[in-house]
Design an enzyme around this catalytic site. Structure first.
Site, PDB file in Angstrom:
ATOM      1  N   GLU A  26     -28.680 -41.366  -0.151  1.00 19.56           N
ATOM      2  CA  GLU A  26     -27.384 -40.624   0.093  1.00 19.56           C
ATOM      3  C   GLU A  26     -26.535 -40.793   0.267  1.00 19.56           C
ATOM      4  OE1 GLU A  26     -25.793 -37.033   3.634  1.00 19.56           O
ATOM      5  OE2 GLU A  26     -27.701 -38.480   3.699  1.00 19.56           O
ATOM      6  N   ARG A  30     -17.419 -37.843   1.280  1.00 18.80           N
ATOM      7  CA  ARG A  30     -16.116 -38.641   2.530  1.00 18.80           C
ATOM      8  C   ARG A  30     -15.413 -39.399   1.661  1.00 18.80           C
ATOM      9  NH1 ARG A  30     -19.655 -40.858   8.237  1.00 18.80           N
ATOM     10  NH2 ARG A  30     -20.722 -39.488   7.720  1.00 18.80           N
ATOM     11  N   THR A  53     -22.998 -34.865   3.179  1.00 16.21           N
ATOM     12  CA  THR A  53     -21.745 -34.390   3.865  1.00 16.21           C
ATOM     13  C   THR A  53     -20.650 -33.373   3.494  1.00 16.21           C
ATOM     14  OG1 THR A  53     -21.299 -36.805   5.066  1.00 16.21           O
ATOM     15  CG2 THR A  53     -19.184 -35.456   5.359  1.00 16.21           C
ATOM     16  N   LYS A 113     -31.793 -30.891   7.981  1.00 17.12           N
ATOM     17  CA  LYS A 113     -30.928 -32.006   9.050  1.00 17.12           C
ATOM     18  C   LYS A 113     -30.633 -31.867  10.250  1.00 17.12           C
ATOM     19  CE  LYS A 113     -26.910 -35.151   8.361  1.00 17.12           C
ATOM     20  NZ  LYS A 113     -25.972 -35.428   8.074  1.00 17.12           N
TER      21      LYS A 113
END
Length: 195
Positions: A26, A30, A53, A113
């Site tokens: 993953e 960011r 994210t 998650k």
């Protein structure tokens, strides 16, 4: 979960992860390098590459266009979930409470998650949440380490875990791909033994 600040690091990272036995990564959104890194890693058919994210619909589009085959977000964002569903891309939104799990269920999701896992009570909290939500599978991230990995994997409700110790920022910045490979190999061994 990996944070890449330089897209050129994606190729050696991919080599190190694959050599260490890990076939799923993953890449977090960011940094500005995320889409290019995903594109590089997604060229490897043996690797399942996702985007993490992810906070907006635009990021979903950019991630999928780059080759991401799944999307992870830190919280439950209805717009992100809806866009992933429109595109037919698996999405795993972050949850921290029963209310958010119910929102995910209402959206037709059964895998979430659990974030930030350790700060929210760790494996004991996952076990507690799994009791009323028996159909839900959890992917704990946040504070998962070699010391608590087996605790999470011992729970039937845990599908997978996410961790960063194998791809720590200092290792990536220094280009210590051998160390990434060895930490990855050790993590894969721990998971195999725990399952």
């Amino acid at each position: 979960m990996v944070v890449l600040t330089n897209a050129e690091d994606a190729a050696p990272l991919g080599d190190a992860l694959l050599d260490g036995g890990l076939r799923c990564v993953e890449v977090t959104f960011r940094t500005d390098a995320a889409a290019a890194a995903i594109q590089t890693l997604a060229k490897r058919p043996e690797m399942l590459v996702g985007a993490g994210t992810v906070l907006t619909r635009d990021q979903v589009d950019r991630a999928v266009d780059a080759g991401a085959r799944f999307v992870v977000s830190p919280g439950f964002g209805p717009a992100v979930v809806a866009r992933c569903q429109e595109l037919g891309v698996p999405v795993y939104p972050g949850v921290a409470s029963a209310t958010e799990i119910m929102m995910a269920l209402d959206a037709g999701l059964d895998t979430v998650k659990f974030f930030p896992a350790e700060q929210l009570g760790g494996a004991a909290m996952v076990k507690a949440l799994a009791a009323p939500f028996r159909s839900v599978r959890f992917i704990p991230t946040g504070g998962v380490t070699t010391a608590n990995l087996a605790d999470y994997l011992a729970l039937p409700s845990v599908l997978a875990v996410g961790g960063t110790w194998m791809v720590a920022p200092d290792l990536l910045a220094a280009g210590r791909w051998d160390e990434v490979r060895e930490r990855t190999r050790a993590a894969v061994t721990l998971v195999t033994e725990a399952r």
